[in-house]
Design a protein around this motif. Structure first.
Motif, PDB file in Angstrom:
ATOM      1  N   HIS A 256      16.642  15.245  39.562  1.00  0.00           N
ATOM      2  CA  HIS A 256      15.601  14.886  40.540  1.00  0.00           C
ATOM      3  C   HIS A 256      14.223  14.900  39.913  1.00  0.00           C
ATOM      4  O   HIS A 256      13.862  15.839  39.186  1.00  0.00           O
ATOM      5  N   ASP A 257      13.442  13.874  40.190  1.00  0.00           N
ATOM      6  CA  ASP A 257      12.063  13.798  39.711  1.00  0.00           C
ATOM      7  C   ASP A 257      11.144  14.598  40.631  1.00  0.00           C
ATOM      8  O   ASP A 257      11.122  14.357  41.850  1.00  0.00           O
ATOM      9  N   ALA A 258      10.369  15.496  40.040  1.00  0.00           N
ATOM     10  CA  ALA A 258       9.434  16.279  40.853  1.00  0.00           C
ATOM     11  C   ALA A 258       8.431  15.385  41.563  1.00  0.00           C
ATOM     12  O   ALA A 258       7.918  15.746  42.629  1.00  0.00           O
TER      13      ALA A 258
ATOM     14  N   VAL B 194      23.400   6.968  43.216  1.00  0.00           N
ATOM     15  CA  VAL B 194      21.946   6.840  43.299  1.00  0.00           C
ATOM     16  C   VAL B 194      21.544   6.468  44.726  1.00  0.00           C
ATOM     17  O   VAL B 194      22.190   5.635  45.361  1.00  0.00           O
ATOM     18  N   PRO B 195      20.485   7.078  45.259  1.00  0.00           N
ATOM     19  CA  PRO B 195      19.946   6.654  46.553  1.00  0.00           C
ATOM     20  C   PRO B 195      19.044   5.439  46.333  1.00  0.00           C
ATOM     21  O   PRO B 195      18.300   5.373  45.351  1.00  0.00           O
ATOM     22  N   VAL B 196      19.126   4.487  47.232  1.00  0.00           N
ATOM     23  CA  VAL B 196      18.378   3.238  47.058  1.00  0.00           C
ATOM     24  C   VAL B 196      17.735   2.801  48.370  1.00  0.00           C
ATOM     25  O   VAL B 196      18.173   3.193  49.453  1.00  0.00           O
ATOM     26  N   VAL B 197      16.695   1.988  48.235  1.00  0.00           N
ATOM     27  CA  VAL B 197      16.069   1.322  49.381  1.00  0.00           C
ATOM     28  C   VAL B 197      15.942  -0.160  49.059  1.00  0.00           C
ATOM     29  O   VAL B 197      15.838  -0.543  47.886  1.00  0.00           O
ATOM     30  N   PRO B 198      15.969  -1.028  50.078  1.00  0.00           N
ATOM     31  CA  PRO B 198      15.853  -2.472  49.820  1.00  0.00           C
ATOM     32  C   PRO B 198      14.519  -2.832  49.180  1.00  0.00           C
ATOM     33  O   PRO B 198      13.500  -2.187  49.429  1.00  0.00           O
TER      34      PRO B 198
ATOM     35  N   PRO C 297      17.111  12.325  44.437  1.00  0.00           N
ATOM     36  CA  PRO C 297      17.984  12.792  43.371  1.00  0.00           C
ATOM     37  C   PRO C 297      19.179  11.868  43.127  1.00  0.00           C
ATOM     38  O   PRO C 297      19.740  11.323  44.070  1.00  0.00           O
ATOM     39  N   GLN C 298      19.510  11.724  41.855  1.00  0.00           N
ATOM     40  CA  GLN C 298      20.744  11.055  41.484  1.00  0.00           C
ATOM     41  C   GLN C 298      21.808  12.124  41.281  1.00  0.00           C
ATOM     42  O   GLN C 298      21.502  13.227  40.819  1.00  0.00           O
ATOM     43  N   GLY C 299      23.039  11.802  41.659  1.00  0.00           N
ATOM     44  CA  GLY C 299      24.099  12.796  41.591  1.00  0.00           C
ATOM     45  C   GLY C 299      25.217  12.375  40.649  1.00  0.00           C
ATOM     46  O   GLY C 299      25.526  11.184  40.541  1.00  0.00           O
ATOM     47  N   PHE C 300      25.828  13.358  39.999  1.00  0.00           N
ATOM     48  CA  PHE C 300      26.839  13.060  38.996  1.00  0.00           C
ATOM     49  C   PHE C 300      27.961  14.089  39.004  1.00  0.00           C
ATOM     50  O   PHE C 300      27.725  15.282  39.248  1.00  0.00           O
ATOM     51  N   ALA C 301      29.162  13.610  38.698  1.00  0.00           N
ATOM     52  CA  ALA C 301      30.211  14.534  38.325  1.00  0.00           C
ATOM     53  C   ALA C 301      29.762  15.208  37.027  1.00  0.00           C
ATOM     54  O   ALA C 301      29.294  14.532  36.102  1.00  0.00           O
ATOM     55  N   PRO C 302      29.842  16.520  36.928  1.00  0.00           N
ATOM     56  CA  PRO C 302      29.262  17.213  35.778  1.00  0.00           C
ATOM     57  C   PRO C 302      29.717  16.681  34.418  1.00  0.00           C
ATOM     58  O   PRO C 302      28.903  16.498  33.504  1.00  0.00           O
TER      59      PRO C 302
END
Length: 232
Positions: free
Chosen positions: A107-109, A134-138, A167-172
């Protein structure tokens, strides 16, 4: 299982101006980094048990003291970041515990005001089996592709375009493997590193509130958002 979050906050943020690194600029009396940590901790369904923050070398002790009141019973690790964003994420991953973690967020502060539901959507998608999310917006602007001479060479169909947030999320294992491979030239985020390994990146709905504080006018927008939420 539980989640952990890596926050690369070692950058200078030159476009924002001033002498203070961007993550430590204040809005409503608190730094962007504090707002980001507080928002992440509020995402109860994410079950964040570890925060790893990469900061400018020499700032580790001061940032630890600043953030401790906001992480609750989660573990807080503050490390010296690197010259580039991937260097900072790798430094954080090096100290991030592996046991019991089923999702790592990056996550970017500067995206300090992400709503709880957006954070929880990312974690839920990883726990449902996605390797990278990844979370996205149009995209609402018309986008042009230009050549070296500044002439327009193409206008993409914006219905297929989205703007990516954190935040982007990942399998570790996926995130650790991406950083073990290393960042190629032009890589701008961790999801792009995964893409280049052939990993499918899934999208979920982001939020307009997850805007990135980059320029001075963004600080005004951030202050207005806090006022709207009744926090300041």
């Amino acid at each position: 299982m539980s989640s952990a979050v890596v926050i690369p906050a070692a950058g200078l943020g030159l476009r924002l101006g001033g002498e203070i690194p961007k993550a430590f600029r204040e809005v409503g009396g608190d730094s962007l980094l504090v707002h980001a940590v507080r928002g992440l901790k509020a995402a109860a369904a994410a079950d964040l048990v570890c925060f790893v923050v990469a900061v400018p070398p020499g700032a580790e002790e001061a940032v630890t003291k600043e953030l401790e009141p906001y992480v609750g019973d989660a573990r807080l690790l503050v490390v010296a970041g690197g010259a580039e964003r991937p260097d900072s994420v790798r430094a954080a991953l090096d100290v991030l515990p592996e046991a019991g973690i089923d999702c790592i967020l990056v996550h970017d502060a500067a995206r300090a005001f992400v709503p709880v539901d957006a954070i929880e959507r990312v974690v839920a998608a990883v726990r449902a089996g996605a390797a990278a999310v990844v979370p996205v917006v149009p995209v609402t602007d018309t986008i042009k592709v230009v050549g070296p001479d500044g002439a327009v060479v193409d206008t993409p169909d914006r219905s297929t375009l989205v703007a990516v947030q954190t935040p982007q999320g990942f399998a570790p294992g996926v995130l650790r493997r991406a950083h073990a491979v290393g960042a190629d030239a032009g890589v701008t985020d961790d999801a792009m590193m995964c893409e280049r390994m052939g990993v499918t990146v899934q999208t979920v709905d982001g939020s307009p509130d997850a805007f990135k504080v980059t320029r001075p006018q963004d600080l005004l927008l951030a202050a207005a958002l806090l006022a709207e939420r009744g926090l300041r």
